[in-house]
Design a protein around this motif. Structure first.
Motif, PDB file in Angstrom:
ATOM      1  N   LYS A 198       0.846  -1.195   0.000  1.00 20.83           N
ATOM      2  CA  LYS A 198       0.000   0.000   0.000  1.00 20.83           C
ATOM      3  C   LYS A 198       0.883   1.248   0.000  1.00 20.83           C
ATOM      4  CE  LYS A 198      -3.615  -2.630   0.413  1.00 20.83           C
ATOM      5  NZ  LYS A 198      -4.509  -2.851  -0.752  1.00 20.83           N
ATOM      6  N   GLY A 199       0.418   2.279  -0.723  1.00 17.89           N
ATOM      7  CA  GLY A 199       1.213   3.486  -0.869  1.00 17.89           C
ATOM      8  C   GLY A 199       1.562   4.158   0.446  1.00 17.89           C
ATOM      9  N   LEU A 211       2.864   6.086 -16.043  1.00  9.41           N
ATOM     10  CA  LEU A 211       4.017   6.980 -16.005  1.00  9.41           C
ATOM     11  C   LEU A 211       3.589   8.441 -15.912  1.00  9.41           C
ATOM     12  CD1 LEU A 211       6.548   5.482 -18.594  1.00  9.41           C
ATOM     13  CD2 LEU A 211       6.583   5.316 -16.106  1.00  9.41           C
ATOM     14  N   VAL A 212       2.537   8.813 -16.644  1.00  8.73           N
ATOM     15  CA  VAL A 212       2.068  10.201 -16.608  1.00  8.73           C
ATOM     16  C   VAL A 212       1.603  10.575 -15.197  1.00  8.73           C
ATOM     17  CG1 VAL A 212       0.272  11.781 -17.410  1.00  8.73           C
ATOM     18  CG2 VAL A 212       1.482  10.345 -19.050  1.00  8.73           C
ATOM     19  N   VAL A 213       0.774   9.735 -14.597  1.00  6.35           N
ATOM     20  CA  VAL A 213       0.272  10.015 -13.250  1.00  6.35           C
ATOM     21  C   VAL A 213       1.425  10.057 -12.252  1.00  6.35           C
ATOM     22  CG1 VAL A 213      -1.162   9.151 -11.364  1.00  6.35           C
ATOM     23  CG2 VAL A 213      -2.005   9.043 -13.711  1.00  6.35           C
ATOM     24  N   ASN A 214       2.350   9.096 -12.344  1.00  5.42           N
ATOM     25  CA  ASN A 214       3.496   9.068 -11.426  1.00  5.42           C
ATOM     26  C   ASN A 214       4.363  10.313 -11.584  1.00  5.42           C
ATOM     27  OD1 ASN A 214       2.694   6.628 -10.398  1.00  5.42           O
ATOM     28  ND2 ASN A 214       4.232   5.410 -11.478  1.00  5.42           N
ATOM     29  N   THR A 215       4.641  10.697 -12.833  1.00  2.00           N
ATOM     30  CA  THR A 215       5.501  11.856 -13.081  1.00  2.00           C
ATOM     31  C   THR A 215       4.858  13.141 -12.572  1.00  2.00           C
ATOM     32  OG1 THR A 215       6.406  10.781 -15.055  1.00  2.00           O
ATOM     33  CG2 THR A 215       6.738  13.163 -14.849  1.00  2.00           C
ATOM     34  N   GLY A 224       8.255  15.529  -4.878  1.00  4.32           N
ATOM     35  CA  GLY A 224       8.933  14.268  -4.597  1.00  4.32           C
ATOM     36  C   GLY A 224       8.263  13.383  -3.580  1.00  4.32           C
ATOM     37  N   LEU A 225       7.267  13.878  -2.860  1.00  3.23           N
ATOM     38  CA  LEU A 225       6.627  13.071  -1.814  1.00  3.23           C
ATOM     39  C   LEU A 225       5.778  11.943  -2.380  1.00  3.23           C
ATOM     40  CD1 LEU A 225       5.534  15.825   0.740  1.00  3.23           C
ATOM     41  CD2 LEU A 225       7.481  14.265   0.880  1.00  3.23           C
ATOM     42  N   PHE A 226       5.483  12.004  -3.674  1.00  5.76           N
ATOM     43  CA  PHE A 226       4.681  10.948  -4.295  1.00  5.76           C
ATOM     44  C   PHE A 226       5.542   9.761  -4.723  1.00  5.76           C
ATOM     45  CE2 PHE A 226       2.063   9.071  -7.747  1.00  5.76           C
ATOM     46  CZ  PHE A 226       0.870   8.924  -7.054  1.00  5.76           C
ATOM     47  N   VAL A 227       6.862   9.851  -4.560  1.00  2.00           N
ATOM     48  CA  VAL A 227       7.776   8.790  -5.010  1.00  2.00           C
ATOM     49  C   VAL A 227       7.398   7.420  -4.459  1.00  2.00           C
ATOM     50  CG1 VAL A 227      10.141   7.922  -4.818  1.00  2.00           C
ATOM     51  CG2 VAL A 227       9.742  10.268  -5.556  1.00  2.00           C
ATOM     52  N   PRO A 228       7.185   7.259  -3.143  1.00  7.85           N
ATOM     53  CA  PRO A 228       6.824   5.914  -2.645  1.00  7.85           C
ATOM     54  C   PRO A 228       5.509   5.399  -3.219  1.00  7.85           C
ATOM     55  CG  PRO A 228       6.567   7.570  -0.921  1.00  7.85           C
ATOM     56  CD  PRO A 228       7.292   8.229  -2.037  1.00  7.85           C
ATOM     57  N   ARG A 273       2.666   1.753  -7.031  1.00  5.97           N
ATOM     58  CA  ARG A 273       1.788   1.628  -8.198  1.00  5.97           C
ATOM     59  C   ARG A 273       2.492   0.877  -9.333  1.00  5.97           C
ATOM     60  NH1 ARG A 273       0.289   5.837 -10.885  1.00  5.97           N
ATOM     61  NH2 ARG A 273      -1.884   5.253 -11.273  1.00  5.97           N
ATOM     62  N   THR A 274       3.785   1.153  -9.518  1.00  4.86           N
ATOM     63  CA  THR A 274       4.547   0.474 -10.574  1.00  4.86           C
ATOM     64  C   THR A 274       4.705  -1.008 -10.262  1.00  4.86           C
ATOM     65  OG1 THR A 274       5.756   2.524 -11.051  1.00  4.86           O
ATOM     66  CG2 THR A 274       6.708   0.464 -11.858  1.00  4.86           C
TER      67      THR A 274
END
Length: 486
Positions: free
Chosen positions: A156-157, A420-424, A432-436, A441-442
């Motif tokens: 989980k994220g 990739l679009v949503v992650n980027t 950068g807080l969305f990295v984990p 998700r990947t």
């Protein structure tokens, strides 16, 4: 009886295994509740199977060892009159279990069909493969039923975010020293949440060995950076030395990570040579560049084959074989898409630039025409990256085998592009807080679109590999048993 007969006797939980988990796995294996499992384990003597050949008894012992349960095969003089914990052959088609002394002790609890007296057969965990039985690698795999086991990722994220943020903070406070422990925690989280056939992977590396590798990598980085300030010639010499050591770095890192990765208590192995790494990662890429890209598909194939063919699950090697035309198709599509995009971009860019000046006057409103071009530029590079990743993954997994078991990948360019679009955008807008969350998700996407196609019986295959693995002494560890990769 003319042939010696054996019985499998339950001894308890193997040292080093979690007792609760071992008993839970045992309960799942035989469809027993916790109370009756406790009775079996606390009994003075529990016979799980009797009147079988020695090799079959050994396979029972190995299978139970795989879930952390200790059992021994003991020779018996005569076949017992009363049956033991009945493990009815699957091919009999019977669902009921005959009563036995042990079953009476366990309140006559039925157990799932597990094995015949001649073939080691897994429990009927999946109904669609209940009629399959374990066959040796020399058997005709085409006659066996194929069972599809999809990978699954349950991380989980936000759960991983808490691990990730603590790792970042501790690495900063310790000036990077904790990064080795952070890497182990990260890998253990992703390994432990990756499932196949109701079992997860394990990562068992020691952080101190990773720290040693990172110290070496740091010293190499400092040497290369400092050499440029000393003299250009010295910088070239240091760079060439690094290039010479690169194959060793690749081999050491692959060997380290394979050795400390396992599935159902069987470790992976990597047996590649430095010479092979030199050819795959230096020789072929240089030829690809010198040929103006014409030989790059061969370089990609050689690298994939080197990494895959030198990995093994226990003593069983993986195999990778694909025609190089698959890589050429990918290269041609990349070239074609790039040429078409930049021609279109040049035409639209020229028109937008011309509109900036109308009758010799600057037109600020024309700047808005460049916004769609910027969006198209971003989408093109993300799409190109998605196509490369998806193509390489599909080529690799769809052409990889483990004995006669195959892998399947159905990654999609469009769905991976959206990922990739949503992650980027998530990483950019959250600084950068969305990295984990992006990593979780990947990992979930990769698992969802990858599966293992088993010919016959997975549990029987793993029990056989565990038996082989236990009988083979682990090789002497390298002097530099470290992970030098970042």
């Amino acid at each position: 009886m003319s042939n010696p007969q054996f019985e499998v006797v339950l001894k308890g939980v193997l040292a080093g295994f979690d007792e609760a988990k071992a008993k839970a796995d045992f309960a799942a294996l035989f469809s027993l509740d916790a109370e009756k499992v406790d009775r079996l384990f606390s009994a003075k003597r529990t016979v799980l199977k009797s009147g079988i050949a020695e090799d079959v008894a050994s396979k029972y012992v190995a299978r139970l060892a795989g879930i952390g349960v200790e059992a021994v095969a003991e020779a018996i003089a005569v076949e017992p009159a009363a049956p033991e914990l009945s493990l009815v052959p699957i091919e009999s088609g019977k669902n009921e279990i005959e009563p036995s002394a042990v079953e009476q002790q366990a309140a006559q609890e039925p157990a799932q069909a597990y094995a015949s007296s001649e073939n080691f057969i897994r429990p009927q965990v999946k109904a669609e493969s209940a009629s399959s039985s374990y066959q040796s690698s020399s058997a005709d795999a085409s006659s066996q039923e194929t069972v599809r086991y999809p990978f699954a990722f349950t991380g989980k994220g936000f759960e991983y975010f808490k691990i990730w943020i603590v790792n970042i903070l501790l690495s900063i406070v310790t000036l990077g020293i904790y990064s080795a422990w952070a890497k182990v925690r990260n890998k253990q989280y992703f390994y432990g949440n990756t499932h196949i056939a109701d079992s997860t992977f394990e990562y068992t590396a020691e952080p101190i060995k990773i720290l040693k590798g990172r110290i070496i990598a740091f010293l190499l980085y400092v040497a290369i950076g400092a050499s440029g300030h000393i003299s250009p010639i010295f910088s070239i010499v240091v760079s060439l030395l690094f290039l010479a050591f690169l194959p060793w770095i690749i081999v050491a890192s692959l060997r380290f990570n394979a050795r400390h990765s396992s599935y159902r208590n069987i470790s992976f192995r990597f047996n590649g040579t430095i010479g092979g790494a030199l050819a795959a990662f230096i020789g072929w890429p240089i030829l690809g560049v010198l040929s103006l890209g014409l030989l790059l598909p061969f370089a990609w194939k050689k690298q994939a084959a080197y990494v895959t063919n030198n990995h093994s699950y226990g003593a069983e090697p993986f195999s990778f074989d694909v025609h190089v035309k698959e890589y050429y198709k990918m290269l041609l599509i990349l070239i074609g898409a790039t040429v078409v995009f930049f021609i279109a971009l040049a035409v639209l860019g020229g028109a937008a630039a011309a509109s900036l000046f109308t009758l010799g006057k600057f037109n600020p409103a024309a700047l808005m025409a460049f916004i769609p071009m910027m969006i198209a530029y971003f989408a093109f590079y993300v799409g190109l990256g998605a196509y490369v990743v998806v193509s390489l993954a599909n080529i690799h997994w769809n052409n990889t085998q483990l004995q006669h078991h195959k892998f399947e990948a159905n990654w999609s360019v469009f769905s991976y592009f959206k990922l990739l679009v949503v992650n980027t955008l998530g990483i950019l807008f959250t600084l950068g807080l969305f990295v984990p969350f992006a990593k979780v998700r990947t990992a979930a996407y990769k698992a969802e679109h990858t599966a293992l196609l088993v010919q016959g019986d997975l549990d029987g295959f793993i029990a056989n590999k565990l038996e082989e693995s236990n009988s083979l002494a682990e090789g002497v560890h390298d002097l530099f048993d470290i992970d030098i990769s970042l």
